[in-house]
Design a protein around this motif. Structure first.
Motif, PDB file in Angstrom:
ATOM      1  N   ASP A   1     -10.722  -1.901  13.655  1.00  0.00           N
ATOM      2  CA  ASP A   1     -10.859  -0.844  12.658  1.00  0.00           C
ATOM      3  C   ASP A   1      -9.740  -0.903  11.624  1.00  0.00           C
ATOM      4  N   PHE A   2      -8.517  -1.206  12.074  1.00  0.00           N
ATOM      5  CA  PHE A   2      -7.374  -1.215  11.158  1.00  0.00           C
ATOM      6  C   PHE A   2      -7.532  -2.298  10.087  1.00  0.00           C
ATOM      7  N   TYR A   3      -7.830  -3.532  10.516  1.00  0.00           N
ATOM      8  CA  TYR A   3      -7.928  -4.614   9.530  1.00  0.00           C
ATOM      9  C   TYR A   3      -9.157  -4.443   8.636  1.00  0.00           C
ATOM     10  N   GLY A   4     -10.232  -3.867   9.193  1.00  0.00           N
ATOM     11  CA  GLY A   4     -11.367  -3.561   8.337  1.00  0.00           C
ATOM     12  C   GLY A   4     -11.018  -2.515   7.290  1.00  0.00           C
ATOM     13  N   SER A   5     -10.253  -1.496   7.691  1.00  0.00           N
ATOM     14  CA  SER A   5      -9.830  -0.469   6.726  1.00  0.00           C
ATOM     15  C   SER A   5      -8.864  -1.036   5.699  1.00  0.00           C
ATOM     16  N   MET A   6      -7.962  -1.916   6.120  1.00  0.00           N
ATOM     17  CA  MET A   6      -7.006  -2.500   5.177  1.00  0.00           C
ATOM     18  C   MET A   6      -7.700  -3.367   4.143  1.00  0.00           C
ATOM     19  N   ASP A   7      -8.801  -3.996   4.555  1.00  0.00           N
ATOM     20  CA  ASP A   7      -9.545  -4.812   3.596  1.00  0.00           C
ATOM     21  C   ASP A   7     -10.067  -3.963   2.446  1.00  0.00           C
ATOM     22  N   GLY A   8     -10.485  -2.716   2.744  1.00  0.00           N
ATOM     23  CA  GLY A   8     -10.935  -1.831   1.678  1.00  0.00           C
ATOM     24  C   GLY A   8      -9.809  -1.075   1.003  1.00  0.00           C
ATOM     25  N   ALA A   9      -8.739  -0.763   1.779  1.00  0.00           N
ATOM     26  CA  ALA A   9      -7.652   0.037   1.215  1.00  0.00           C
ATOM     27  C   ALA A   9      -6.895  -0.712   0.133  1.00  0.00           C
TER      28      ALA A   9
ATOM     29  N   ALA B   1       6.681   0.820   6.961  1.00  0.00           N
ATOM     30  CA  ALA B   1       5.998  -0.474   7.072  1.00  0.00           C
ATOM     31  C   ALA B   1       6.962  -1.584   7.471  1.00  0.00           C
ATOM     32  N   LEU B   2       8.184  -1.547   6.938  1.00  0.00           N
ATOM     33  CA  LEU B   2       9.156  -2.599   7.266  1.00  0.00           C
ATOM     34  C   LEU B   2       9.693  -2.458   8.681  1.00  0.00           C
ATOM     35  N   ASN B   3       9.764  -1.230   9.201  1.00  0.00           N
ATOM     36  CA  ASN B   3      10.325  -1.002  10.532  1.00  0.00           C
ATOM     37  C   ASN B   3       9.293  -1.071  11.651  1.00  0.00           C
ATOM     38  N   ALA B   4       8.005  -1.183  11.306  1.00  0.00           N
ATOM     39  CA  ALA B   4       6.966  -1.271  12.338  1.00  0.00           C
ATOM     40  C   ALA B   4       7.098  -2.596  13.080  1.00  0.00           C
ATOM     41  N   ARG B   5       7.003  -2.558  14.425  1.00  0.00           N
ATOM     42  CA  ARG B   5       7.118  -3.774  15.231  1.00  0.00           C
ATOM     43  C   ARG B   5       5.837  -4.587  15.208  1.00  0.00           C
ATOM     44  N   LYS B   6       4.704  -3.937  15.004  1.00  0.00           N
ATOM     45  CA  LYS B   6       3.431  -4.637  14.872  1.00  0.00           C
ATOM     46  C   LYS B   6       2.555  -3.814  13.948  1.00  0.00           C
ATOM     47  N   PRO B   7       1.539  -4.424  13.321  1.00  0.00           N
ATOM     48  CA  PRO B   7       0.732  -3.690  12.334  1.00  0.00           C
ATOM     49  C   PRO B   7       0.126  -2.403  12.876  1.00  0.00           C
ATOM     50  N   LEU B   8      -0.299  -2.412  14.149  1.00  0.00           N
ATOM     51  CA  LEU B   8      -0.957  -1.221  14.687  1.00  0.00           C
ATOM     52  C   LEU B   8      -0.001  -0.055  14.875  1.00  0.00           C
ATOM     53  N   ASP B   9       1.334  -0.301  14.808  1.00  0.00           N
ATOM     54  CA  ASP B   9       2.277   0.811  14.875  1.00  0.00           C
ATOM     55  C   ASP B   9       2.159   1.727  13.663  1.00  0.00           C
TER      56      ASP B   9
ATOM     57  N   THR C   1       0.744  -8.890   6.422  1.00  0.00           N
ATOM     58  CA  THR C   1       1.304 -10.219   6.693  1.00  0.00           C
ATOM     59  C   THR C   1       2.189 -10.232   7.920  1.00  0.00           C
ATOM     60  N   ARG C   2       2.288  -9.086   8.634  1.00  0.00           N
ATOM     61  CA  ARG C   2       3.130  -9.036   9.821  1.00  0.00           C
ATOM     62  C   ARG C   2       2.495  -9.813  10.958  1.00  0.00           C
ATOM     63  N   VAL C   3       3.353 -10.405  11.803  1.00  0.00           N
ATOM     64  CA  VAL C   3       2.955 -11.016  13.067  1.00  0.00           C
ATOM     65  C   VAL C   3       3.539 -10.154  14.172  1.00  0.00           C
ATOM     66  N   SER C   4       2.730  -9.861  15.195  1.00  0.00           N
ATOM     67  CA  SER C   4       3.187  -8.980  16.274  1.00  0.00           C
ATOM     68  C   SER C   4       4.437  -9.548  16.921  1.00  0.00           C
ATOM     69  N   ASP C   5       5.457  -8.712  17.041  1.00  0.00           N
ATOM     70  CA  ASP C   5       6.734  -9.132  17.604  1.00  0.00           C
ATOM     71  C   ASP C   5       7.391  -7.906  18.215  1.00  0.00           C
ATOM     72  N   THR C   6       8.344  -8.155  19.109  1.00  0.00           N
ATOM     73  CA  THR C   6       9.053  -7.032  19.731  1.00  0.00           C
ATOM     74  C   THR C   6      10.095  -6.436  18.802  1.00  0.00           C
TER      75      THR C   6
ATOM     76  N   GLN D   1      13.082  -9.434  12.851  1.00  0.00           N
ATOM     77  CA  GLN D   1      12.329 -10.671  12.996  1.00  0.00           C
ATOM     78  C   GLN D   1      12.800 -11.721  11.995  1.00  0.00           C
ATOM     79  N   ILE D   2      12.928 -11.322  10.726  1.00  0.00           N
ATOM     80  CA  ILE D   2      13.379 -12.274   9.703  1.00  0.00           C
ATOM     81  C   ILE D   2      14.825 -12.679   9.954  1.00  0.00           C
ATOM     82  N   GLY D   3      15.693 -11.685  10.270  1.00  0.00           N
ATOM     83  CA  GLY D   3      17.092 -12.004  10.521  1.00  0.00           C
ATOM     84  C   GLY D   3      17.273 -12.931  11.709  1.00  0.00           C
ATOM     85  N   GLY D   4      16.502 -12.709  12.771  1.00  0.00           N
ATOM     86  CA  GLY D   4      16.612 -13.575  13.933  1.00  0.00           C
ATOM     87  C   GLY D   4      16.182 -14.997  13.645  1.00  0.00           C
ATOM     88  N   GLN D   5      15.175 -15.174  12.774  1.00  0.00           N
ATOM     89  CA  GLN D   5      14.688 -16.507  12.470  1.00  0.00           C
ATOM     90  C   GLN D   5      15.540 -17.212  11.419  1.00  0.00           C
TER      91      GLN D   5
END
Length: 706
Positions: A187-195, A56-64, A263-268, A274-278
């Motif tokens: 589908d992902f965010y709908g599933s996360m709402d129930g998960a 989860a921490l290494n995913a670049r975007k939630p859909l990964d 709470t992730r925002v899509s980023d490369t 992402q946190i370290g760069g900011q």
């Protein structure tokens, strides 16, 4: 050789691993297992939770990590199955000692809480509060809002994809992939709402299981095993707390993973990057150092903690500041391509306009000599952009071994549209009509006779020392760079419509949109898409209507589209509305327009003759066409000026195509394109059986009575 259980699992088909794992979880709930196997499953549970958190921490975007809701479900089932199995062992074998329930539970109950079950209860309660009230509740709220926003935006995203397809911005495969991503995201965010409810329910189940273990342990220890209340409490409560903590730690890790995903925002970058760069901005660390140092100066504060903290923050600020001020590292040297490697750039030319020079003309682009040709070419590109109304693409100048030493050629899209030769080191003296008639030798000028490549006027190549003499005699004297640039300018004006592409039209429309957005919306993208608008504008530019004044042109186009969407009809309506622009090319304001007409019989024969089945335009017979060209050129030569040929609207396109290259000084107009207030002078009727000796002149001033 007998295969081990692990080897059997690894050899199992991938599609069978998940069903086998679910049946193993069900067996873990209902069948008794030894304490050693329970310890193994506890360690596996912790390992899986850590692995899920890392992914989860290494995913670049939630859909990964789109499988996270399902992974969360199975991890929760594993933890609940372990709770059931551990409860069975604790209640059945707890009276035998802590080791009877497994070393993992004993270690958590003895080491982590110091053997004091009261401390363990408080620690467990705090972990429950953190997990349920803070992390799980927050992640569930974020999932709910995200799912609502994603589902609300789904129709708009689908419409945007359809609009991009209609505008030609994406291919069908790209659009299909974007639609798939939009569907997976919903589908992902709908599933996360129930998960997220899984984690909350798991925490509540852990609390209930802890209560069952404590009360059942007291009852069994005192009734079945004859233990005193204090002995039963010390044994069973310690084991129950250890069991609860063993299950609660993985649950907390999974809750953190769920919160990190939603709470992730899509980023490369991944989350750490992402946190370290900011946080790499040095401006944020200097205030941290100053505030820590100021707090350390307050009396009774632990200076030995605050001052080192301020020093560390200062060091971070200094290092980040130096890194920001340092020049970027040089790019890594490109690897040498293989000898047999052929790149696309080696076999294609992305430049639309190219000027090729023979090797004897390379000095015209030599910076040591001032590069006069580059300056001239840049000048004509700017002038053409102003005249045509859109920004022309970059020109390219290069040498060519295929040309003779003093030859040059202008290429448009790889096709030569102009070719000539110049004499470097000499000047071209052009006779533009101001020179006294007679041999040039009588004027004291000698040189190589030639003709100006741009306007086909007689000319001489003369020495630079004779420049003043030639100017005094009425010659127009230019250098070789100007000859090439002027020739390129005239050739590109003739083919200006080929310089207009979708990119230039988009930039042109964006410039107009800033001043007249409603006018642009009336034309594009509905009813005219970008390719359709480009096609119409190219035809108008080819007809001599520049785009330098876009607002009147777009207004005419918008009004025409209210009447029809047929391509030819729209072009005819716009030309009729902008007829004054066409006439202004060959006649000054208030000056009579010199026009020729076709004999009524000839025009009827053309309109009633053969028709091109592809375009529906009349076909002009070769003999008839040759006669029209000769008569038009004769009239233009007699007037020594450009003239207009006025015809019926159905015949305009066919005659314009006939005369465009053969009679460039003739402008073909339909009667509908002639403004009512334009004075005209008829200089001839082509095809008339008995033409008068003197052409009839007319001055049809609109204000003059008929």
């Amino acid at each position: 050789m007998i295969a081990t259980p692990l080897q059997r699992v690894l050899a199992m088909p991938a599609a069978m691993v998940l069903p086998a794992g679910i049946f193993a979880l069900l067996a873990l709930m209902v069948l008794p297992i030894p304490a050693l196997l329970l310890d193994i499953f506890f360690v596996l549970n912790i390992a899986i939770s850590i692995a899920v958190l890392m992914v989860a921490l290494n995913a670049r975007k939630p859909l990964d990590f789109s499988s996270f809701p399902s992974v969360l479900l199975f991890a929760t089932l594993l933890r609940l199955a372990l709770n059931v199995a551990s409860t069975r062992i604790v209640l059945m074998s707890g009276h035998e000692g802590g080791a009877a329930a497994g070393e993992v539970i004993e270690s958590f109950g003895a080491f982590l809480v110091g053997g004091n079950f009261a401390v363990g209860l408080f620690v467990f309660a705090i972990l429950m509060i953190i997990n349920m009230i803070v992390i799980t509740k927050g992640a569930g709220r974020v999932s709910e809002v995200s799912a609502r926003f994603v589902l609300d935006a789904l129709p708009g995203k689908q419409m945007a994809i359809d609009a991009d397809i209609a505008a030609g911005l994406v291919t069908a495969d790209e659009a299909r992939e974007r639609r798939r991503e939009v569907t997976v995201e919903a589908d992902f965010y709908g599933s996360m709402d129930g998960a997220s409810k899984f984690v909350k329910g798991d925490a509540i189940a852990a609390l209930l299981i802890l209560g069952v273990n404590i009360f059942a342990g007291f009852a069994l220890g005192m009734i079945s095993h004859g233990l005193s209340a204090s002995e039963a409490g010390e044994v069973y409560v310690t084991l129950a707390v250890g069991d609860a903590l063993v299950a609660q730690v993985p649950s907390l890790l999974l809750s953190i993973a769920a919160a990190a995903i939603v709470t992730r925002v899509s980023d490369t970058r991944d989350l750490a990057g992402q946190i370290g760069g900011q946080f790499a901005d040095p401006r944020g660390w200097l205030p941290v150092a100053l505030i820590l140092g100021a707090i350390g100066l307050v009396p009774d504060m632990p200076q030995m903690i605050f001052f080192p903290g301020a020093a560390i923050a200062t060091a971070i600020w200094w290092q980040l500041k130096r890194r920001a001020a340092a020049p970027p590292p040089p790019p890594a040297p490109a690897a040498e391509p293989a000898a047999d490697h052929i790149a696309l750039a080696d076999v294609s030319d992305q430049t639309l306009v190219t000027v090729e020079l023979g090797y004897g003309l390379v000095g015209l682009v030599d910076e040591a000599q001032g590069a006069p040709l580059i300056t001239r070419i840049t000048g004509i590109r700017k002038q053409l952009s102003r005249d045509l109304g859109f920004v022309l693409p970059q020109f390219r100048i290069r040498d060519s071994l295929d040309l003779a030493a003093q030859d040059y050629t202008v290429l448009l899209g790889g096709v030569s549209i102009a070719r000539g030769n110049v004499r470097p080191g000499k000047l071209l003296a052009i006779d533009a009509g101001e020179v006294r008639p007679g041999p040039y030798a009588e004027l004291g000028l000698t040189g190589e006779a030639t003709r100006d490549p741009s306007f086909d006027c007689p000319a001489l190549w003369i020495a630079p020392s004779a420049r003043d003499h030639a100017v005094a005699e009425g010659f127009l004297v230019v250098d070789p760079a100007t000859v090439i640039a002027t020739h390129a300018n005239q050739a590109l004006l003739t083919e200006a419509h080929q310089l207009l592409g979708p990119d230039e039209v988009r930039e042109w429309v964006d410039g107009l949109k800033a001043r007249a957005p409603a006018l642009v919306e009336a034309v594009t993208p509905d009813p005219l898409t970008l390719p359709a608008l480009t096609r119409i504008l190219r035809v108008l530019v080819a007809d001599g209507i520049a785009l330098a004044h876009p607002q009147p042109l777009f207004t005419s186009l918008a009004l025409a589209l209210q009447k029809t969407t047929d391509f030819d009809a729209v072009v005819d309506i716009v030309r009729a509305d902008l007829g004054a622009r066409l006439i202004a090319r060959i006649a000054a304001p208030g000056e009579p327009l010199k026009v020729a007409t076709l004999d009524a019989g000839l025009e009827s024969a053309i309109l009633g003759g053969m028709v091109d089945p592809a375009t529906g335009q009349p076909l002009i017979e070769p003999e008839c066409g040759g006669m029209i060209v000769r008569e038009v050129n004769r009239l233009a030569d007699a007037e020594k000026a450009a003239i207009a040929l006025i015809v019926q609207p159905p015949a305009r396109r066919a005659l314009a195509a006939l005369l465009k290259q053969r009679s460039p000084r003739c402008l073909v107009l339909s009667i509908a394109e002639l403004p009512p207030t334009q004075p005209i002078a008829v200089i001839g009727v082509i095809g008339e059986p008995n033409p008068p000796e003197t052409p009839a002149l007319a001055a049809p001033d609109a204000t003059e009575p008929a």
